[in-house]
Write an enzyme that holds these catalytic residues in place. Structure first.
Site, PDB file in Angstrom:
ATOM      1  N   GLY A  92       0.936  -1.061  -0.209  1.00 30.21           N
ATOM      2  CA  GLY A  92       0.076   0.085   0.051  1.00 30.21           C
ATOM      3  C   GLY A  92       0.897   1.140  -0.096  1.00 30.21           C
ATOM      4  O   GLY A  92       2.008   1.300   0.400  1.00 30.21           O
ATOM      5  N   CYS A  93       0.278   2.278  -0.378  1.00 35.31           N
ATOM      6  CA  CYS A  93       1.235   3.454  -0.632  1.00 35.31           C
ATOM      7  C   CYS A  93       1.546   4.074   0.788  1.00 35.31           C
ATOM      8  O   CYS A  93       2.684   4.390   1.302  1.00 35.31           O
ATOM      9  CB  CYS A  93       0.407   4.632  -1.351  1.00 35.31           C
ATOM     10  SG  CYS A  93      -1.276   4.935  -0.750  1.00 35.31           S
ATOM     11  N   TRP A  94       0.481   4.023   1.790  1.00 37.76           N
ATOM     12  CA  TRP A  94       0.837   4.562   3.103  1.00 37.76           C
ATOM     13  C   TRP A  94       1.863   3.764   3.886  1.00 37.76           C
ATOM     14  O   TRP A  94       2.703   4.553   4.665  1.00 37.76           O
ATOM     15  CB  TRP A  94      -0.700   4.798   4.104  1.00 37.76           C
ATOM     16  CG  TRP A  94      -1.569   5.920   3.590  1.00 37.76           C
ATOM     17  CD1 TRP A  94      -2.670   5.884   2.963  1.00 37.76           C
ATOM     18  CD2 TRP A  94      -1.134   7.122   3.754  1.00 37.76           C
ATOM     19  NE1 TRP A  94      -3.085   7.079   2.828  1.00 37.76           N
ATOM     20  CE2 TRP A  94      -2.329   8.024   3.216  1.00 37.76           C
ATOM     21  CE3 TRP A  94      -0.172   8.081   4.184  1.00 37.76           C
ATOM     22  CZ2 TRP A  94      -2.385   9.492   3.312  1.00 37.76           C
ATOM     23  CZ3 TRP A  94      -0.183   9.456   4.239  1.00 37.76           C
ATOM     24  CH2 TRP A  94      -1.330  10.096   3.847  1.00 37.76           C
ATOM     25  N   TYR A 104       7.552  10.565  -1.356  1.00 38.59           N
ATOM     26  CA  TYR A 104       7.411   9.800  -2.405  1.00 38.59           C
ATOM     27  C   TYR A 104       6.082  10.083  -3.235  1.00 38.59           C
ATOM     28  O   TYR A 104       5.379  10.691  -3.015  1.00 38.59           O
ATOM     29  CB  TYR A 104       7.562   8.026  -2.037  1.00 38.59           C
ATOM     30  CG  TYR A 104       6.770   7.817  -0.930  1.00 38.59           C
ATOM     31  CD1 TYR A 104       5.972   6.556  -1.329  1.00 38.59           C
ATOM     32  CD2 TYR A 104       7.066   8.108   0.373  1.00 38.59           C
ATOM     33  CE1 TYR A 104       4.904   6.320  -0.074  1.00 38.59           C
ATOM     34  CE2 TYR A 104       6.406   7.494   1.131  1.00 38.59           C
ATOM     35  CZ  TYR A 104       5.277   6.641   1.090  1.00 38.59           C
ATOM     36  OH  TYR A 104       4.401   5.938   1.978  1.00 38.59           O
TER      37      TYR A 104
END
Length: 316
Positions: A115-117, A287
C-alpha cells in the site's frame, strides 16, 4: 524471451499507470481484454492463465476471484489490492524492506504490492526496531498527506469537478480502522497497532508521511545521529534501491518536504529531524503515491520477477 503480462483492471488509476510504464517494452507482450468483456469471467480466466505474470488492479474481492481463476502452475501474480498484503504464501513487494527482499520477490509466484501509506513508515521504522533503538511496543503515531489520485477514479472526479471548492486538506480514516494498518504493523515489526491519521490534499499525486517520536519515554534515549545512522546504514549499498536517505541537518524548514517532489518517479527519500535536548524526533518520507506507492512498485516487482534490471522503464 517475451513475457506475456495481463493487467486485470487496466482501466483503473493504478492499471493505467502500469500500462503506461510498460508501453514500448520489447521484452513484454501486454495482453488486453476487450472493454465489453471485462466482466466476463471466462474471458478473464483465459487471459489470467495465458499470462506469464498477471497484475491485479482490482477491489479486494475481485482480486481474490482472479487468483481463484488461475488453474495452472505457471502464472505469477502481483496483487495491487489489499486482499493478500498479510496473507501466508505471499511475498511483500517492498523490494528495499530487507537485504534479501528483492531476491524473495524475484523467486516468488505470488507477490502483494504494498500500500502507498505503509511503505514510508516501514522504511523508517523497521531499521530502528531491528537496530534496537525503538522497542517493538513503542507507541507509534503516523500522519501524512497524499494527492487525491490515491482515492481512485471517484475521488479524482470529485476533486476535479469541485475545482477551487475542493477541500485543501481533508483528514480521513477517523474510525481508526484504515485498511493499511495490518501491513504497516506487520512489516515495521511493531507489536502494537500504530495510531494513523491520513489526509488528502488538493493536489493530484505525491505524498508525505511523518512519524513523530517522543523518545523521552525510553530508558535509553537514542540521539539524532544514532537514528539517522541506523536508517542510512540500513539502505547503504543496497543494489537496485530507489530509497535514499537525506543528510542529517538541523533545519527549521526545507523545500525538500514537498509531497509532489518525486512525482512520476520511483524514488523515496527519508529524512530525520530531531532535538536531542527535548528527546524528540520526526521521521519523514516523501514519495509518489502513484509511483513507489503503487504502479512504480508494481513495475519494479515485475522486473524482479522477470529477471531484468529492477529500474527498467522506471524513472529515478
Amino acid at each position: 524471451m517475451v513475457a506475456k503480462v495481463f493487467i486485470d483492471g487496466e482501466a483503473g488509476t493504478t492499471g493505467l499507470q502500469i500500462r503506461e510504464r510498460l508501453a514500448g517494452r520489447r521484452d513484454i507482450e501486454l495482453l488486453s481484454i476487450p472493454t465489453e468483456r471485462r466482466k466476463d469471467i471466462a474471458a478473464r480466466a483465459e487471459l489470467l492463465n495465458a499470462a506469464d505474470v498477471a497484475i491485479l488492479c482490482l477491489p479486494d474481492d475481485a482480486a481474490k476471484e482472479s487468483v481463484s481463476l488461475i488453474t495452472n502452475n505457471t502464472t505469477k501474480v502481483i496483487d495491487a489490492s489489499t486482499a493478500h498484503r498479510v496473507a501466508e504464501g505471499w511475498a511483500y513487494g517492498f523490494a528495499e524492506m530487507t537485504r534479501d527482499q528483492a531476491g524473495i520477490i524475484a523467486d516468488a509466484k505470488r507477490v502483494c504490492n504494498p500500500g502507498c501509506w505503509p511503505q514510508g513508515p516501514i522504511a523508517m521504522l523497521r531499521p530502528l526496531v531491528e537496530a534496537g533503538l525503538l522497542p517493538a511496543d513503542f507507541p507509534i503515531t503516523v500522519n501524512g498527506v497524499t494527492g487525491y489520485s490515491g482515492g481512485g477514479r471517484a475521488m479524482i472526479e470529485d476533486y476535479v469537478g469541485k475545482g477551487e471548492d475542493a477541500p485543501e486538506f481533508m483528514p480521513y480514516g477517523l474510525t481508526l480502522k484504515h485498511k493499511h494498518l495490518p501491513e504497516m504493523q506487520k512489516y515495521a515489526e511493531l507489536s502494537r497497532v500504530p495510531l494513523f491519521m491520513p489526509a488528502v490534499g488538493n493536489f493530484s499525486q505525491g505524498m508525505l508521511v511523518a512519524v513523530p517520536l517522543q523518545l523521552g519515554i525510553l530508558g535509553s534515549v537514542p540521539k539524532a545521529t544514532q537514528l539517522h545512522a541506523a536508517i542510512a546504514d540500513y539502505y547503504a549499498g543496497l543494489e537496485g534501491s530507489f530509497v535514499e536517505v537525506a543528510p542529517l541537518a538541523d533545519l527549521e524548514r526545507t523545500g525538500e518536504l514537498d509531497p509532489e517532489s518525486y512525482n512520476n518517479t520511483n524514488r523515496m527519500r527519508l529524512h530525520v529531524f530531531a532535538n536531542d535536548d527535548k528527546a524528540q524526533a520526526i521521521l519523514v518520507a516523501v514519495y509518489d503515491n502513484l509511483g513507489k506507492g503503487a504502479s512504480g512498485a508494481a513495475v519494479q516487482n515485475l522486473n524482479l520477477m522477470l529477471g531484468v534490471d529492477a529500474a527498467t522503464s522506471l524513472a529515478a
